[in-house]
Scaffold this motif. Structure first.
Motif, PDB file in Angstrom:
ATOM      1  N   ARG A 171       0.822  -1.200   0.000  1.00 32.50           N
ATOM      2  CA  ARG A 171       0.000   0.000   0.000  1.00 32.50           C
ATOM      3  C   ARG A 171       0.864   1.261   0.000  1.00 32.50           C
ATOM      4  NH1 ARG A 171      -4.547  -1.194   4.673  1.00 32.50           N
ATOM      5  NH2 ARG A 171      -5.864  -2.631   3.468  1.00 32.50           N
ATOM      6  N   GLY A 172       0.303   2.309  -0.565  1.00 33.00           N
ATOM      7  CA  GLY A 172       0.928   3.624  -0.508  1.00 33.00           C
ATOM      8  C   GLY A 172      -0.130   4.661  -0.201  1.00 33.00           C
ATOM      9  N   VAL A 173       0.196   5.618   0.641  1.00 29.59           N
ATOM     10  CA  VAL A 173      -0.711   6.714   0.983  1.00 29.59           C
ATOM     11  C   VAL A 173       0.047   8.018   0.793  1.00 29.59           C
ATOM     12  CG1 VAL A 173      -2.174   7.741   2.757  1.00 29.59           C
ATOM     13  CG2 VAL A 173      -1.893   5.258   2.666  1.00 29.59           C
ATOM     14  N   ALA A 174      -0.549   8.977   0.088  1.00 28.43           N
ATOM     15  CA  ALA A 174       0.181  10.212  -0.207  1.00 28.43           C
ATOM     16  C   ALA A 174      -0.783  11.371  -0.438  1.00 28.43           C
ATOM     17  CB  ALA A 174       1.072  10.026  -1.432  1.00 28.43           C
ATOM     18  N   LEU A 175      -0.245  12.568  -0.286  1.00 30.15           N
ATOM     19  CA  LEU A 175      -0.969  13.805  -0.563  1.00 30.15           C
ATOM     20  C   LEU A 175      -0.526  14.387  -1.895  1.00 30.15           C
ATOM     21  CD1 LEU A 175      -0.867  15.677   2.859  1.00 30.15           C
ATOM     22  CD2 LEU A 175      -2.921  14.946   1.661  1.00 30.15           C
ATOM     23  N   VAL A 224      10.623 -11.660  -5.802  1.00 27.06           N
ATOM     24  CA  VAL A 224      10.142 -10.426  -5.182  1.00 27.06           C
ATOM     25  C   VAL A 224      10.161 -10.572  -3.677  1.00 27.06           C
ATOM     26  CG1 VAL A 224       8.153  -8.888  -4.892  1.00 27.06           C
ATOM     27  CG2 VAL A 224       8.708  -9.797  -7.153  1.00 27.06           C
ATOM     28  N   GLU A 225      10.634  -9.530  -3.002  1.00 28.16           N
ATOM     29  CA  GLU A 225      10.625  -9.496  -1.546  1.00 28.16           C
ATOM     30  C   GLU A 225       9.854  -8.260  -1.094  1.00 28.16           C
ATOM     31  OE1 GLU A 225      11.727 -11.652   0.633  1.00 28.16           O
ATOM     32  OE2 GLU A 225      12.730 -13.023  -0.777  1.00 28.16           O
ATOM     33  N   TYR A 226       9.097  -8.420   0.004  1.00 29.31           N
ATOM     34  CA  TYR A 226       8.398  -7.283   0.597  1.00 29.31           C
ATOM     35  C   TYR A 226       9.283  -6.685   1.674  1.00 29.31           C
ATOM     36  CZ  TYR A 226       4.802  -4.496   2.927  1.00 29.31           C
ATOM     37  OH  TYR A 226       4.093  -3.465   3.486  1.00 29.31           O
ATOM     38  N   ASN A 227       9.580  -5.403   1.555  1.00 24.83           N
ATOM     39  CA  ASN A 227      10.479  -4.726   2.492  1.00 24.83           C
ATOM     40  C   ASN A 227       9.680  -4.219   3.690  1.00 24.83           C
ATOM     41  OD1 ASN A 227      12.534  -3.399   3.755  1.00 24.83           O
ATOM     42  ND2 ASN A 227      12.884  -1.888   2.148  1.00 24.83           N
ATOM     43  N   SER A 228       9.619  -5.026   4.739  1.00 24.23           N
ATOM     44  CA  SER A 228       8.825  -4.670   5.916  1.00 24.23           C
ATOM     45  C   SER A 228       9.391  -3.454   6.646  1.00 24.23           C
ATOM     46  CB  SER A 228       8.741  -5.861   6.874  1.00 24.23           C
ATOM     47  OG  SER A 228      10.034  -6.277   7.271  1.00 24.23           O
ATOM     48  N   CYS A 229      10.664  -3.116   6.394  1.00 24.32           N
ATOM     49  CA  CYS A 229      11.267  -1.953   7.049  1.00 24.32           C
ATOM     50  C   CYS A 229      10.607  -0.654   6.586  1.00 24.32           C
ATOM     51  CB  CYS A 229      12.763  -1.899   6.759  1.00 24.32           C
ATOM     52  SG  CYS A 229      13.705  -3.282   7.437  1.00 24.32           S
ATOM     53  N   ASP A 235      -0.545   0.784   6.974  1.00 27.63           N
ATOM     54  CA  ASP A 235      -0.573  -0.567   6.411  1.00 27.63           C
ATOM     55  C   ASP A 235      -1.414  -1.523   7.242  1.00 27.63           C
ATOM     56  OD1 ASP A 235       1.034   0.177   4.307  1.00 27.63           O
ATOM     57  OD2 ASP A 235       2.889  -0.337   5.342  1.00 27.63           O
ATOM     58  N   SER A 236      -1.606  -1.226   8.517  1.00 29.64           N
ATOM     59  CA  SER A 236      -2.368  -2.108   9.395  1.00 29.64           C
ATOM     60  C   SER A 236      -3.852  -1.760   9.428  1.00 29.64           C
ATOM     61  CB  SER A 236      -1.805  -2.054  10.821  1.00 29.64           C
ATOM     62  OG  SER A 236      -1.891  -0.735  11.335  1.00 29.64           O
ATOM     63  N   LEU A 237      -4.245  -0.680   8.735  1.00 24.42           N
ATOM     64  CA  LEU A 237      -5.647  -0.265   8.731  1.00 24.42           C
ATOM     65  C   LEU A 237      -6.449  -1.075   7.726  1.00 24.42           C
ATOM     66  CD1 LEU A 237      -5.265   3.632   8.811  1.00 24.42           C
ATOM     67  CD2 LEU A 237      -5.587   2.078  10.744  1.00 24.42           C
ATOM     68  N   THR A 238      -7.728  -1.268   8.011  1.00 26.11           N
ATOM     69  CA  THR A 238      -8.619  -1.903   7.053  1.00 26.11           C
ATOM     70  C   THR A 238      -8.972  -0.894   5.966  1.00 26.11           C
ATOM     71  OG1 THR A 238     -10.628  -1.219   8.199  1.00 26.11           O
ATOM     72  CG2 THR A 238      -9.595  -3.281   8.917  1.00 26.11           C
ATOM     73  N   GLU A 239      -9.609  -1.374   4.900  1.00 25.14           N
ATOM     74  CA  GLU A 239      -9.973  -0.470   3.819  1.00 25.14           C
ATOM     75  C   GLU A 239     -10.981   0.570   4.284  1.00 25.14           C
ATOM     76  OE1 GLU A 239     -11.040  -2.131   0.125  1.00 25.14           O
ATOM     77  OE2 GLU A 239      -9.295  -3.468   0.000  1.00 25.14           O
ATOM     78  N   GLU A 240     -11.913   0.175   5.139  1.00 31.52           N
ATOM     79  CA  GLU A 240     -12.891   1.133   5.654  1.00 31.52           C
ATOM     80  C   GLU A 240     -12.211   2.198   6.495  1.00 31.52           C
ATOM     81  OE1 GLU A 240     -16.058   1.472   4.841  1.00 31.52           O
ATOM     82  OE2 GLU A 240     -15.701  -0.143   3.412  1.00 31.52           O
TER      83      GLU A 240
END
Length: 272
Positions: A171-175, A224-229, A235-240
């Protein structure tokens, strides 16, 4: 030996080739791109006139995403004529000294190019979870550290990138924001709204790719590796919960600001 490629601007001298002895000709950068892109995806190609001490002619600077691709290209092209009469001298850029800062994130367009090259056009997908118009807390634009003035349009985007063959979701969140002037011109306001939306989506897409690492194996296959750092609180929020993000007072808007290599020229105002 495997090579790890993050979705960031390639850093380090091993990714960069210097090409000397170029003859002036039309579309020189296109010729360089055609000659060297067969060894792997290129981040950038530049051609410029030689310095006075180097004599007449042009030199080129070619930056690969992969240091291994750059090395193969250097060995294959050094001393070859390629697209001109005289042989070229191709060398790897000299090692940079000192501690290098973290490379900036790739723009959304560059992220898509790199993903398409290594994962295939059908190897990944993205979807917008939410795209909402927002304003800074208490009328203050915390992202830029200045008062929120009438005419500034801002959107918050939450987006998810999926790599189905590798079982990875990111996921990505941005303004994104744009200046609508005094806000009285309807056309200017509509244009600013679309710019802010496009920029928010592009930055969110880039942010999602920052958590993904491409591992290129010697046989050419890609893991492919997911970079948890790089994980964020969102990322822990639900879609709602993500859709109601603007109502969560505990979340500061400035945390969604990415290292921005994105520019508005990368974002078309036409509908995709």
């Amino acid at each position: 030996m495997a090579e790890v490629l993050p979705f960031r601007v390639p850093a380090g001298s091993a990714h960069t080739l210097l090409v000397w002895g170029l003859e002036p000709q039309p579309e020189l950068e296109h010729c360089l791109f055609s000659a060297f892109s067969r060894f792997g995806p290129l981040y950038s190609v530049r051609a410029r006139g030689n310095a006075a001490v180097a004599g007449p002619g042009y030199c080129g600077v070619i930056k690969f995403y992969s240091a291994a691709d750059a090395s193969r290209a250097q060995r294959a092209c050094n001393g070859q004529r390629l697209f001109q009469k005289r042989p070229l001298k191709v060398c790897v850029c000299r090692k940079q000294k000192g501690i290098q800062p973290q490379a900036p994130a790739l723009s959304s367009n560059k992220c898509q190019e790199l993903a398409n090259r290594y994962l295939g056009f059908n190897g990944w997908s993205s979807r917008i979870i939410t795209l909402q118009k927002v304003s800074g807390p208490d009328g203050e634009d915390e992202e830029l550290g200045r008062s929120c003035q009438q005419g500034w349009v801002k959107f918050l985007c939450a987006l998810e990138v999926t790599l189905p063959q590798h079982g990875v979701r990111s996921r990505g969140v941005a303004l994104g924001q744009a200046d609508a002037g005094d806000g009285e011109d309807p056309l200017e306001l509509i244009t600013a709204t679309r710019r802010a939306q496009k920029l928010a989506v592009g930055k969110a897409l880039s942010g999602a790719f920052q958590k993904i690492l491409l591992v290129v194996l010697e046989n050419g296959k890609v893991a492919v590796e997911y970079n948890s750092c790089q994980e964020e609180p969102t990322d822990s929020l639900t879609e709602e919960e993500l859709k109601g993000l603007v109502q969560v007072n505990e979340l500061s808007l400035e945390q969604f600001d990415l290292e921005e290599e994105e520019v508005l020229s990368d974002l078309s105002l036409d509908d995709e």
